[in-house]
Design a protein around this motif. Structure first.
Motif, PDB file in Angstrom:
ATOM      1  N   GLN A   3       4.818  34.474   1.755  1.00  0.00           N
ATOM      2  CA  GLN A   3       6.171  34.674   1.265  1.00  0.00           C
ATOM      3  C   GLN A   3       6.150  35.787   0.232  1.00  0.00           C
ATOM      4  O   GLN A   3       5.193  35.932  -0.528  1.00  0.00           O
ATOM      5  CB  GLN A   3       6.717  33.393   0.654  1.00  0.00           C
ATOM      6  CG  GLN A   3       6.855  32.306   1.686  1.00  0.00           C
ATOM      7  CD  GLN A   3       7.398  31.027   1.089  1.00  0.00           C
ATOM      8  OE1 GLN A   3       7.338  30.815  -0.107  1.00  0.00           O
ATOM      9  NE2 GLN A   3       7.941  30.185   1.928  1.00  0.00           N
ATOM     10  N   LYS A   5       8.683  38.693  -2.364  1.00  0.00           N
ATOM     11  CA  LYS A   5       9.939  39.033  -3.025  1.00  0.00           C
ATOM     12  C   LYS A   5       9.915  40.500  -3.407  1.00  0.00           C
ATOM     13  O   LYS A   5       8.869  41.033  -3.769  1.00  0.00           O
ATOM     14  CB  LYS A   5      10.142  38.201  -4.290  1.00  0.00           C
ATOM     15  CG  LYS A   5      10.487  36.763  -4.039  1.00  0.00           C
ATOM     16  CD  LYS A   5      10.814  36.089  -5.339  1.00  0.00           C
ATOM     17  CE  LYS A   5      11.231  34.659  -5.122  1.00  0.00           C
ATOM     18  NZ  LYS A   5      11.549  33.994  -6.387  1.00  0.00           N
ATOM     19  N   THR A  19       9.182  31.547  -3.203  1.00  0.00           N
ATOM     20  CA  THR A  19      10.116  32.649  -3.027  1.00  0.00           C
ATOM     21  C   THR A  19      11.505  32.112  -2.717  1.00  0.00           C
ATOM     22  O   THR A  19      11.650  31.013  -2.198  1.00  0.00           O
ATOM     23  CB  THR A  19       9.655  33.595  -1.905  1.00  0.00           C
ATOM     24  OG1 THR A  19      10.503  34.729  -1.899  1.00  0.00           O
ATOM     25  CG2 THR A  19       9.701  32.949  -0.546  1.00  0.00           C
ATOM     26  N   GLU A  21      14.490  33.162  -0.472  1.00  0.00           N
ATOM     27  CA  GLU A  21      14.967  34.039   0.582  1.00  0.00           C
ATOM     28  C   GLU A  21      16.437  33.732   0.778  1.00  0.00           C
ATOM     29  O   GLU A  21      16.807  32.592   1.021  1.00  0.00           O
ATOM     30  CB  GLU A  21      14.178  33.808   1.860  1.00  0.00           C
ATOM     31  CG  GLU A  21      12.713  34.159   1.710  1.00  0.00           C
ATOM     32  CD  GLU A  21      11.912  33.801   2.935  1.00  0.00           C
ATOM     33  OE1 GLU A  21      12.436  33.131   3.851  1.00  0.00           O
ATOM     34  OE2 GLU A  21      10.742  34.189   2.980  1.00  0.00           O
ATOM     35  N   LEU A  63      14.195  40.899   6.088  1.00  0.00           N
ATOM     36  CA  LEU A  63      12.929  40.427   6.649  1.00  0.00           C
ATOM     37  C   LEU A  63      12.908  40.542   8.161  1.00  0.00           C
ATOM     38  O   LEU A  63      11.839  40.583   8.768  1.00  0.00           O
ATOM     39  CB  LEU A  63      12.677  38.978   6.235  1.00  0.00           C
ATOM     40  CG  LEU A  63      12.515  38.746   4.742  1.00  0.00           C
ATOM     41  CD1 LEU A  63      12.222  37.275   4.473  1.00  0.00           C
ATOM     42  CD2 LEU A  63      11.417  39.619   4.176  1.00  0.00           C
ATOM     43  N   CYS A  75      15.081  39.583   1.072  1.00  0.00           N
ATOM     44  CA  CYS A  75      14.259  39.376  -0.125  1.00  0.00           C
ATOM     45  C   CYS A  75      14.792  40.295  -1.211  1.00  0.00           C
ATOM     46  O   CYS A  75      14.946  41.495  -0.988  1.00  0.00           O
ATOM     47  CB  CYS A  75      12.805  39.723   0.144  1.00  0.00           C
ATOM     48  SG  CYS A  75      11.834  38.349   0.709  1.00  0.00           S
ATOM     49  N   SER A  76      15.060  39.732  -2.380  1.00  0.00           N
ATOM     50  CA  SER A  76      15.605  40.546  -3.465  1.00  0.00           C
ATOM     51  C   SER A  76      14.643  40.718  -4.624  1.00  0.00           C
ATOM     52  O   SER A  76      14.949  41.404  -5.588  1.00  0.00           O
ATOM     53  CB  SER A  76      16.910  39.941  -3.966  1.00  0.00           C
ATOM     54  OG  SER A  76      16.677  38.627  -4.406  1.00  0.00           O
ATOM     55  N   LEU A  80       6.051  42.469  -0.777  1.00  0.00           N
ATOM     56  CA  LEU A  80       6.081  42.348   0.670  1.00  0.00           C
ATOM     57  C   LEU A  80       5.122  43.380   1.225  1.00  0.00           C
ATOM     58  O   LEU A  80       5.142  44.532   0.808  1.00  0.00           O
ATOM     59  CB  LEU A  80       7.501  42.600   1.203  1.00  0.00           C
ATOM     60  CG  LEU A  80       7.725  42.472   2.694  1.00  0.00           C
ATOM     61  CD1 LEU A  80       7.424  41.050   3.159  1.00  0.00           C
ATOM     62  CD2 LEU A  80       9.145  42.834   3.041  1.00  0.00           C
TER      63      LEU A  80
END
Length: 102
Positions: A3, A5, A19, A21, A63, A75-76, A80
């Motif tokens: 996972q 962010k 995380t 999402e 994603l 994702c903010s 990643l």
């Protein structure tokens, strides 16, 4: 599954243990791993450097890809990783057209 962010302050994607999402509705066809913003209805669209209204209004990074009206997860904040990315972590990246980072 890992996972991640997106951290909007550092503009880096970071791996995290927990995380958040956020699901959104796609307001247009959106690609996976694209930088997005919200349209006037609160739906996700590609952010674009040629649109002044997108400045400072980045929502995060998709994603997955999605069609108009489909659910898309964004994702903010956080890290990643994607093996196809060739970014240099010591260099700033820039938003280009259609949510692509260069």
């Amino acid at each position: 599954m890992d996972q991640f962010k997106f951290n909007p302050l550092t503009r880096h994607l970071e791996r995290v243990d927990n995380t958040i999402e956020t699901p959104f509705t796609a307001g247009a066809q959106v690609g996976g791993h694209r930088i997005v913003t919200l349209d006037s209805q609160g739906n996700v669209i590609h952010a674009d450097h040629t649109t002044p209204g997108h400045a400072g209004k980045i929502c995060g990074l998709t994603l997955t890809s999605a069609g108009i009206g489909d659910r898309v997860v964004v994702c903010s904040y956080g890290l990643l990783e994607n093996s196809s990315w060739l970014w240099d972590p010591k260099r700033e990246e820039s938003l280009t057209m259609m949510g692509v980072m260069r």
